[in-house]
Scaffold this motif. Structure first.
Motif, short mmCIF file in Angstrom:
data_model
loop_
_atom_site.label_atom_id
_atom_site.label_comp_id
_atom_site.label_asym_id
_atom_site.label_seq_id
_atom_site.Cartn_x
_atom_site.Cartn_y
_atom_site.Cartn_z
N TRP A 90 0.87 -1.25 -0.09
CA TRP A 90 0.12 -0.11 -0.05
C TRP A 90 1.02 1.17 0.04
O TRP A 90 0.41 2.27 -0.39
CB TRP A 90 -0.89 -0.07 1.37
N ASN A 91 1.87 1.19 0.71
CA ASN A 91 2.89 2.12 0.76
C ASN A 91 4.06 2.16 -0.20
O ASN A 91 5.25 2.34 0.19
CB ASN A 91 3.42 2.74 2.15
N TRP A 92 3.92 1.63 -1.23
CA TRP A 92 4.95 1.18 -2.24
C TRP A 92 5.84 2.61 -2.81
O TRP A 92 7.09 2.57 -2.97
CB TRP A 92 4.56 0.74 -3.67
N MET A 93 5.19 3.89 -2.24
CA MET A 93 6.13 4.91 -2.62
C MET A 93 6.56 5.44 -1.60
O MET A 93 7.35 6.64 -1.62
CB MET A 93 4.88 6.14 -3.08
N SER A 94 6.78 4.91 -0.44
CA SER A 94 7.33 5.44 0.86
C SER A 94 8.45 4.71 1.41
O SER A 94 8.82 4.68 2.54
CB SER A 94 6.38 5.93 1.90
N ALA A 95 9.26 3.94 0.55
CA ALA A 95 10.41 3.12 1.03
C ALA A 95 11.84 4.09 0.97
O ALA A 95 12.67 3.75 0.36
CB ALA A 95 10.58 2.06 0.04
N LEU A 96 11.77 5.08 1.98
CA LEU A 96 12.88 5.73 1.89
C LEU A 96 13.57 5.88 3.26
O LEU A 96 13.11 5.38 4.32
CB LEU A 96 12.07 7.49 1.70
N ARG A 97 14.91 6.16 3.34
CA ARG A 97 15.62 6.40 4.58
C ARG A 97 16.32 7.64 4.52
O ARG A 97 16.71 8.30 3.64
CB ARG A 97 16.74 5.37 4.57
N ASP A 98 16.50 8.43 5.68
CA ASP A 98 16.90 9.75 5.72
C ASP A 98 18.53 9.94 6.24
O ASP A 98 19.05 8.96 7.10
CB ASP A 98 16.18 10.64 6.78
N GLY A 99 19.25 10.60 5.72
CA GLY A 99 20.44 10.87 6.28
C GLY A 99 21.68 9.73 6.00
O GLY A 99 22.35 9.91 6.89
N LEU A 100 21.43 9.24 4.97
CA LEU A 100 22.51 8.27 4.76
C LEU A 100 23.89 8.95 4.30
O LEU A 100 25.03 8.29 4.32
CB LEU A 100 22.05 7.28 3.59
N GLY A 101 23.63 9.96 3.70
CA GLY A 101 25.13 10.70 3.26
C GLY A 101 25.74 10.14 2.22
O GLY A 101 26.96 10.39 2.15
N GLY A 102 24.89 9.35 1.36
CA GLY A 102 25.71 8.59 0.32
C GLY A 102 26.47 7.41 0.68
O GLY A 102 26.92 6.62 -0.19
N GLN A 103 26.24 6.98 2.10
CA GLN A 103 26.92 5.87 2.40
C GLN A 103 25.95 4.57 2.29
O GLN A 103 25.64 3.84 3.21
CB GLN A 103 27.26 5.84 3.98
N PHE A 104 25.76 4.35 1.09
CA PHE A 104 24.56 3.25 0.95
C PHE A 104 25.07 2.01 1.40
O PHE A 104 24.35 1.05 1.98
CB PHE A 104 24.16 3.35 -0.57
N GLN A 105 26.20 1.57 0.66
CA GLN A 105 26.94 0.25 1.26
C GLN A 105 27.31 0.10 2.53
O GLN A 105 26.98 -1.18 3.19
CB GLN A 105 28.17 0.06 0.26
N ALA A 106 27.92 0.69 3.13
CA ALA A 106 28.38 1.01 4.64
C ALA A 106 27.01 0.60 5.66
O ALA A 106 27.09 0.10 6.49
CB ALA A 106 29.07 1.98 5.00
N ARG A 107 25.94 1.49 4.97
CA ARG A 107 24.65 1.42 6.10
C ARG A 107 23.50 0.53 5.63
O ARG A 107 22.62 0.73 6.27
CB ARG A 107 24.17 2.91 6.21
#
Length: 228
Positions: A90-107
């Motif tokens: 139902w919330n397919w549009m809201s799979a977000l995370r805040d403040g990763l600072g581009g550290q996608f792999q590390a986090r």
């Protein structure tokens, strides 16, 4: 509290009765609204609709018939996702995370890429017979963004040859980076072309990272594609 207005027969007057009925309707509306899933402005974003992300594909195929028992046989991966948490679809549009600072792999740990590290979307990480979209070596990726936030960039990956989406969970070491885009102005629809080496065949996972422009918000999705 003022006493009710009565007519000559001792009954409430029509204006008073109408006001009481209106108050009852307002209370009923508030009760019903409180029972509905809330998707506020902060959550109204988007997803990759072509090739469809896993949550969007399940919502598009089964959202209007998510109680249909046929889903278990016809689309077992969507069935297990709806059983685990219908809100994922139902919330397919809201799979977000805040403040990763581009550290996608590390986090974002291996095995949690398709859920963008969100425990409520863990069903999207599960390997299996996800429905696929046919693509060739050159294809178009289409983002639909309800809130028109634009993009700092997109990164597009394809699972390596030899990786089996039916039996393996996705990790960073299973991916080939095939495209990095530039910025995109705010728009509800953003499309861009992707060209691959042409060595991919059959079922692969398309993994897309969207770094939104309005805030440090990162989205990650898995779409299942069939290279033909």
């Amino acid at each position: 509290m003022p006493s009710p207005t009565l007519d000559q027969t001792g009954r409430r007057s029509r204006p008073a009765a109408r006001r009481q009925s209106l108050r009852a309707l307002v209370l009923l509306f508030a009760l019903v609204a409180g029972m509905l899933p809330f998707t506020g402005a902060a959550q109204a974003h988007g997803t990759i609709i072509n090739p469809a992300s896993r949550a969007y594909q399940c919502w598009q195929a089964w959202g209007h018939q998510h109680m249909n028992p046929a889903m278990q046989q016809q689309d077992p991966m969507c069935y297990q996702a709806f059983q685990a948490n219908p809100d994922t679809m139902w919330n397919w549009m809201s799979a977000l995370r805040d403040g990763l600072g581009g550290q996608f792999q590390a986090r974002t740990p291996d095995g949690q890429l398709c859920s963008n590290g969100l425990s409520r979307n863990n069903s999207l990480n599960r390997p299996g017979a996800w429905k696929t979209t046919n693509v060739n070596r050159n294809f178009t990726v289409h983002l639909y963004d309800q809130a028109s936030h634009g993009a700092d960039y997109f990164r597009v990956y394809v699972s390596k040859n030899g990786f089996n989406p039916a039996t393996q969970t996705l990790g960073w070491g299973n991916l080939d980076l095939v495209a990095t885009t530039g910025r995109y102005a705010p728009s509800q629809n953003i499309s861009f072309n992707v060209s691959t080496s042409g060595n991919y065949r059959g079922h692969h996972v398309l993994f897309v990272i969207w770094q939104a422009s309005h805030l440090d918000q990162a989205y990650m999705w898995c779409s299942d594609v069939n290279f033909v």
